[in-house]
Design an enzyme around this catalytic site. Structure first.
Site, PDB file in Angstrom:
ATOM      1  CG  HIS A 226      29.355  -3.084  16.211  1.00 58.33           C
ATOM      2  ND1 HIS A 226      28.520  -4.226  16.654  1.00 58.33           N
ATOM      3  CD2 HIS A 226      27.918  -1.922  16.104  1.00 58.33           C
ATOM      4  CE1 HIS A 226      27.228  -4.100  17.029  1.00 58.33           C
ATOM      5  NE2 HIS A 226      26.423  -2.735  16.346  1.00 58.33           N
TER       6      HIS A 226
ATOM      7  CD  GLU B  75      25.933   0.123  14.788  1.00 61.73           C
ATOM      8  OE1 GLU B  75      25.095   0.557  15.755  1.00 61.73           O
ATOM      9  OE2 GLU B  75      25.617  -1.253  13.780  1.00 61.73           O
TER      10      GLU B  75
ATOM     11  CG  HIS C  86      25.529   1.273  18.930  1.00 55.93           C
ATOM     12  ND1 HIS C  86      26.011   0.180  19.060  1.00 55.93           N
ATOM     13  CD2 HIS C  86      26.250   1.149  20.485  1.00 55.93           C
ATOM     14  CE1 HIS C  86      27.304  -0.724  20.072  1.00 55.93           C
ATOM     15  NE2 HIS C  86      26.813  -0.573  20.721  1.00 55.93           N
TER      16      HIS C  86
ATOM     17  CD  GLU D  90      20.798   1.705  18.365  1.00 59.31           C
ATOM     18  OE1 GLU D  90      21.338   1.843  17.551  1.00 59.31           O
ATOM     19  OE2 GLU D  90      21.268   0.816  18.477  1.00 59.31           O
TER      20      GLU D  90
END
Length: 261
Positions: free
Chosen positions: A57, A94, A149, A226
């Site tokens: 992101h 995040e 992430h 993740e």
């Protein structure tokens, strides 16, 4: 991160040319921003190795939905350029988490002799698109790439998982080495952080997907991690801690060393 369902994928850096430049503050103290591209800092066990880190992101994504929602080709269909990502209940985003962990990890890898490049140069820009993130690793001819992430699953669920690519056209040659990379990352992260495997998807901390542009469009070994579920209070507390993010980074560095040595 990119989601199969219910979470728009987004972020186009190329459209707006906003590679902008200062990390949005993360919870706790953070490392100094690392340059987007960088050589090895010292001789070590990873000397001569090229590693690309993809901090998921970006801090400016949410303010530019027209850019991040632009469809891009991901090898087997079209998806949005990137996404805004998730956040903890306390508002730790995040994108800030991934930026902090990536910089800490880059420093640890450079100390081992690796040449490290990040796919974005700040936490205040827009994008780049998932396809460009893959292209950065491809152009660098990376020995390994990792997209970092934090998940946004139901609050009752917890744990981490590593995502491996499935064969989608041009990435077929990297599926097997990516599986080895992912296993090394998983094992080192589990050992170093003591975080459990995700209890809501995958098996033994590994999941396989064919819908992520960062994996589908890669021609070099690539996996996602993740690092925990940011919606779970226990995982969120760890991910919001600067000291624990350092443990995460050091554990991931061990995974790269195990894979590349």
């Amino acid at each position: 991160m990119e989601k199969l369902v219910g979470k728009p994928v987004a972020a186009c850096l190329v459209c707006l040319g906003l590679l902008a430049c200062h990390a949005r503050p993360a919870t706790g103290s953070g490392p100094p921003p690392a340059p987007k591209g960088g050589g090895s800092a010292a001789p070590g066990p990873l000397s001569g190795k090229v590693i690309v880190l993809d901090p998921g992101h970006n801090g400016g994504n949410a303010a530019h939905p027209e850019a991040i929602s632009r469809p891009v080709w991901v090898g087997n269909g079209r998806k949005a350029c990137n996404t805004t990502g998730t956040a903890t209940a306390d508002g730790y985003a995040e994108h800030a988490f991934t930026w902090d962990v990536s910089n800490r990890l880059a420093k640890a890898l450079r100390a081992r002799g690796a040449r490290v490049t990040l796919t974005r140069g700040s936490d205040a820009g827009v994008g780049p698109c998932v396809t460009e993130r893959a292209a950065i690793g491809n152009r660098a001819r990376a020995d390994a790439t990792l997209s970092i992430h934090g998940d946004g699953a139901a609050a009752a669920r917890h744990g981490f998982h590593v995502i491996l690519p499935m064969p989608v056209g041009g990435n077929r040659g990297i599926v097997a080495p990516s599986a080895r990379l992912g296993t090394a990352i998983r094992d080192a992260y589990r050992s170093g952080t003591s975080m459990p495997y995700a209890d809501y998807l995958g098996k033994d901390g590994l999941d396989r997907r064919d819908d992520l542009g960062g994996l589908n469009m890669s021609t070099v070994p690539a996996v996602f991690i993740e690092c925990g579920n940011m919606k779970n209070p226990g995982d969120a507390a760890k991910m919001s801690s600067a000291a624990f993010r350092q443990i995460m980074a050091e554990s991931l560095a061990e995974g790269f060393e195990d894979y590349l040595r």
